[in-house]
Design a protein around this motif. Sequence first.
Motif, PDB file in Angstrom:
ATOM      1  N   ASP A 175     -44.560 -10.813 101.208  1.00 44.33           N
ATOM      2  CA  ASP A 175     -45.619 -11.818 100.999  1.00 44.33           C
ATOM      3  C   ASP A 175     -45.331 -13.075 101.822  1.00 44.33           C
ATOM      4  N   HIS A 176     -44.923 -12.845 103.070  1.00 51.05           N
ATOM      5  CA  HIS A 176     -44.502 -13.944 103.937  1.00 51.05           C
ATOM      6  C   HIS A 176     -44.738 -13.496 105.377  1.00 51.05           C
ATOM      7  N   VAL A 177     -45.617 -14.202 106.107  1.00 51.80           N
ATOM      8  CA  VAL A 177     -45.960 -13.817 107.471  1.00 51.80           C
ATOM      9  C   VAL A 177     -45.867 -15.047 108.372  1.00 51.80           C
ATOM     10  N   GLY A 178     -46.024 -14.839 109.684  1.00 48.65           N
ATOM     11  CA  GLY A 178     -45.886 -15.949 110.608  1.00 48.65           C
ATOM     12  C   GLY A 178     -46.893 -15.914 111.733  1.00 48.65           C
ATOM     13  N   PHE A 179     -47.148 -17.097 112.305  1.00 49.71           N
ATOM     14  CA  PHE A 179     -47.980 -17.237 113.495  1.00 49.71           C
ATOM     15  C   PHE A 179     -47.221 -18.066 114.520  1.00 49.71           C
ATOM     16  N   ILE A 180     -47.216 -17.616 115.774  1.00 50.18           N
ATOM     17  CA  ILE A 180     -46.610 -18.366 116.871  1.00 50.18           C
ATOM     18  C   ILE A 180     -47.657 -18.569 117.950  1.00 50.18           C
ATOM     19  N   GLY A 181     -47.966 -19.837 118.235  1.00 55.63           N
ATOM     20  CA  GLY A 181     -48.905 -20.178 119.294  1.00 55.63           C
ATOM     21  C   GLY A 181     -48.156 -20.679 120.515  1.00 55.63           C
ATOM     22  N   GLY A 182     -48.692 -20.411 121.691  1.00 59.10           N
ATOM     23  CA  GLY A 182     -48.020 -20.847 122.902  1.00 59.10           C
ATOM     24  C   GLY A 182     -48.068 -22.350 123.075  1.00 59.10           C
ATOM     25  N   VAL A 183     -49.266 -22.903 123.141  1.00 57.10           N
ATOM     26  CA  VAL A 183     -49.482 -24.339 123.298  1.00 57.10           C
ATOM     27  C   VAL A 183     -50.541 -24.761 122.296  1.00 57.10           C
ATOM     28  N   GLN A 184     -50.350 -25.887 121.644  1.00 58.29           N
ATOM     29  CA  GLN A 184     -51.284 -26.302 120.601  1.00 58.29           C
ATOM     30  C   GLN A 184     -52.525 -26.937 121.227  1.00 58.29           C
ATOM     31  N   THR A 185     -53.441 -26.090 121.616  1.00 60.59           N
ATOM     32  CA  THR A 185     -54.732 -26.502 122.151  1.00 60.59           C
ATOM     33  C   THR A 185     -55.826 -26.033 121.202  1.00 60.59           C
ATOM     34  N   PRO A 186     -57.037 -26.572 121.309  1.00 66.14           N
ATOM     35  CA  PRO A 186     -58.126 -26.101 120.442  1.00 66.14           C
ATOM     36  C   PRO A 186     -58.342 -24.595 120.518  1.00 66.14           C
ATOM     37  N   LEU A 187     -58.179 -24.022 121.706  1.00 68.46           N
ATOM     38  CA  LEU A 187     -58.361 -22.580 121.837  1.00 68.46           C
ATOM     39  C   LEU A 187     -57.355 -21.824 120.984  1.00 68.46           C
ATOM     40  N   ILE A 188     -56.087 -22.152 121.091  1.00 63.87           N
ATOM     41  CA  ILE A 188     -55.057 -21.413 120.353  1.00 63.87           C
ATOM     42  C   ILE A 188     -55.146 -21.717 118.857  1.00 63.87           C
ATOM     43  N   GLU A 189     -55.628 -22.883 118.510  1.00 67.93           N
ATOM     44  CA  GLU A 189     -55.840 -23.192 117.095  1.00 67.93           C
ATOM     45  C   GLU A 189     -56.902 -22.284 116.489  1.00 67.93           C
ATOM     46  N   LYS A 190     -57.838 -21.781 117.322  1.00 64.20           N
ATOM     47  CA  LYS A 190     -58.814 -20.808 116.830  1.00 64.20           C
ATOM     48  C   LYS A 190     -58.121 -19.530 116.384  1.00 64.20           C
ATOM     49  N   PHE A 191     -57.118 -19.106 117.136  1.00 59.99           N
ATOM     50  CA  PHE A 191     -56.357 -17.911 116.755  1.00 59.99           C
ATOM     51  C   PHE A 191     -55.656 -18.144 115.416  1.00 59.99           C
ATOM     52  N   GLU A 192     -55.011 -19.281 115.282  1.00 61.74           N
ATOM     53  CA  GLU A 192     -54.299 -19.584 114.041  1.00 61.74           C
ATOM     54  C   GLU A 192     -55.262 -19.660 112.869  1.00 61.74           C
ATOM     55  N   SER A 193     -56.401 -20.331 113.058  1.00 61.68           N
ATOM     56  CA  SER A 193     -57.371 -20.479 111.977  1.00 61.68           C
ATOM     57  C   SER A 193     -57.885 -19.130 111.500  1.00 61.68           C
ATOM     58  N   GLY A 194     -58.248 -18.258 112.444  1.00 59.26           N
ATOM     59  CA  GLY A 194     -58.748 -16.942 112.057  1.00 59.26           C
ATOM     60  C   GLY A 194     -57.682 -16.125 111.355  1.00 59.26           C
ATOM     61  N   PHE A 195     -56.449 -16.177 111.871  1.00 61.35           N
ATOM     62  CA  PHE A 195     -55.345 -15.435 111.254  1.00 61.35           C
ATOM     63  C   PHE A 195     -55.110 -15.899 109.819  1.00 61.35           C
ATOM     64  N   THR A 196     -55.038 -17.198 109.631  1.00 59.56           N
ATOM     65  CA  THR A 196     -54.815 -17.742 108.289  1.00 59.56           C
ATOM     66  C   THR A 196     -55.924 -17.309 107.338  1.00 59.56           C
ATOM     67  N   ALA A 197     -57.171 -17.362 107.821  1.00 63.70           N
ATOM     68  CA  ALA A 197     -58.299 -16.961 106.975  1.00 63.70           C
ATOM     69  C   ALA A 197     -58.214 -15.487 106.593  1.00 63.70           C
ATOM     70  N   GLY A 198     -57.789 -14.651 107.535  1.00 62.87           N
ATOM     71  CA  GLY A 198     -57.673 -13.221 107.238  1.00 62.87           C
ATOM     72  C   GLY A 198     -56.593 -12.929 106.221  1.00 62.87           C
ATOM     73  N   VAL A 199     -55.450 -13.603 106.354  1.00 57.31           N
ATOM     74  CA  VAL A 199     -54.368 -13.432 105.376  1.00 57.31           C
ATOM     75  C   VAL A 199     -54.843 -13.854 103.993  1.00 57.31           C
ATOM     76  N   GLU A 200     -55.460 -15.026 103.923  1.00 52.17           N
ATOM     77  CA  GLU A 200     -55.883 -15.573 102.629  1.00 52.17           C
ATOM     78  C   GLU A 200     -57.035 -14.777 102.027  1.00 52.17           C
ATOM     79  N   HIS A 201     -57.826 -14.122 102.863  1.00 50.60           N
ATOM     80  CA  HIS A 201     -58.897 -13.266 102.352  1.00 50.60           C
ATOM     81  C   HIS A 201     -58.323 -12.130 101.529  1.00 50.60           C
ATOM     82  N   VAL A 202     -57.171 -11.633 101.958  1.00 47.97           N
ATOM     83  CA  VAL A 202     -56.524 -10.540 101.229  1.00 47.97           C
ATOM     84  C   VAL A 202     -55.729 -11.068 100.048  1.00 47.97           C
ATOM     85  N   ASP A 203     -54.946 -12.136 100.269  1.00 46.48           N
ATOM     86  CA  ASP A 203     -54.092 -12.672  99.206  1.00 46.48           C
ATOM     87  C   ASP A 203     -53.720 -14.106  99.564  1.00 46.48           C
TER      88      ASP A 203
END
Length: 356
Positions: A175-203
């Motif tokens: 029950d512990h996962v991770g996200f690694i972004g290359g550079v903190q830009t708005p584009l890469i933040e989209k990846f993080e946002s979607g990933f977080t939403a998908g994880v939280e959708h499940v649990d």
Amino acid sequence: MRRTIAARGAAVAAAGTLALALSACDDPGGAGGGGEGGGEGGGGSASDLRVGLAYDIGGRGDKSFNDSAYRGLQRIEEELGVAEVNDLEPSKDEPDSAKVDRLRLMADQDYDVVIAVGFAYAEPLREVAPDYPDVRFAIIDEEIDDLDNVTSLVFAEEEASFLAGVAAAHTTEEDHVGFIGGVQTPLIEKFESGFTAGVEHVDDGIEIESQYLSQPPDMGGFQDPAAGKSAARSQYDAGADVIYHASGASGNGVLEAAEEEEKYFIGVDSDQYESATDAQKPYVITSAMKRIDTAVFEFVSAVAEGEAESGVQRFDLSDGGVDYADSNEEAMGEIGDELEEAKQQIIDGEIEVSSS
């Protein structure tokens, strides 16, 4: 057809001068000579087109973003029968002036179509494109809607990343996962946002680690496998057992850490199960696919048919512009149904994925 993909262009900015070697052609007489781009339509038959592509940071061989663009270029060469293709690499830590010179060089060399891979080309393209109204330009991952000879190819990264989050949530045993972004830009933040939403959708009780390898203007986070490996080890040590990355070539280091730690990895942009070694494959659950290859191919096809349009073209789950990879059959046997269900719910509008 002249085959030029294998020959490499090299761009080096020094004292304001670009030294760049374009590949030699088998047929020095050549076709081309300033295409008929501009506005909507433009171009001619595919056999008349000369197509140039400028890579983003990390270049070809990143097994991710740039390699997907390269696959599109291969399709163009193999299926459209264009007169010539050429691809040019960036130099490390280059200034925007080098990108300007790279784009201008291809336009000056009578390439009819010039494709800029990555948002870092936005300002250079804004500078160059107005000077070459007969060249049809495209840019990946940046919205430019006020230049008649520029088409923006953008993607719903958050939708594919949501599915990566669903995959991670259904795979984690800690029950512990991770996200690694290359550079903190708005584009890469989209990846993080979607990933977080998908994880939280499940649990929504699953813990999520998050780290960026560099901050703008330092774009080195996209081409530092050692930093990716170090960040992944830290997250695995902290208890994560699945990591999703959006870090370009740095993700190669994340995958190395996954193999060494015997933990799980989710790739990005390309199907990174396919490019993994045999020893790494068991740890690659899936990848959040971004079909840059398809977008590049379709764009050049439209130019060849005189149907290219300026402005913004968006690609998402509904049209196959983004997706999840299903190459790991064992993993899909465990979580494939959940991924397909979430995918269809997004397409049907039952799940809305925010980009921020």
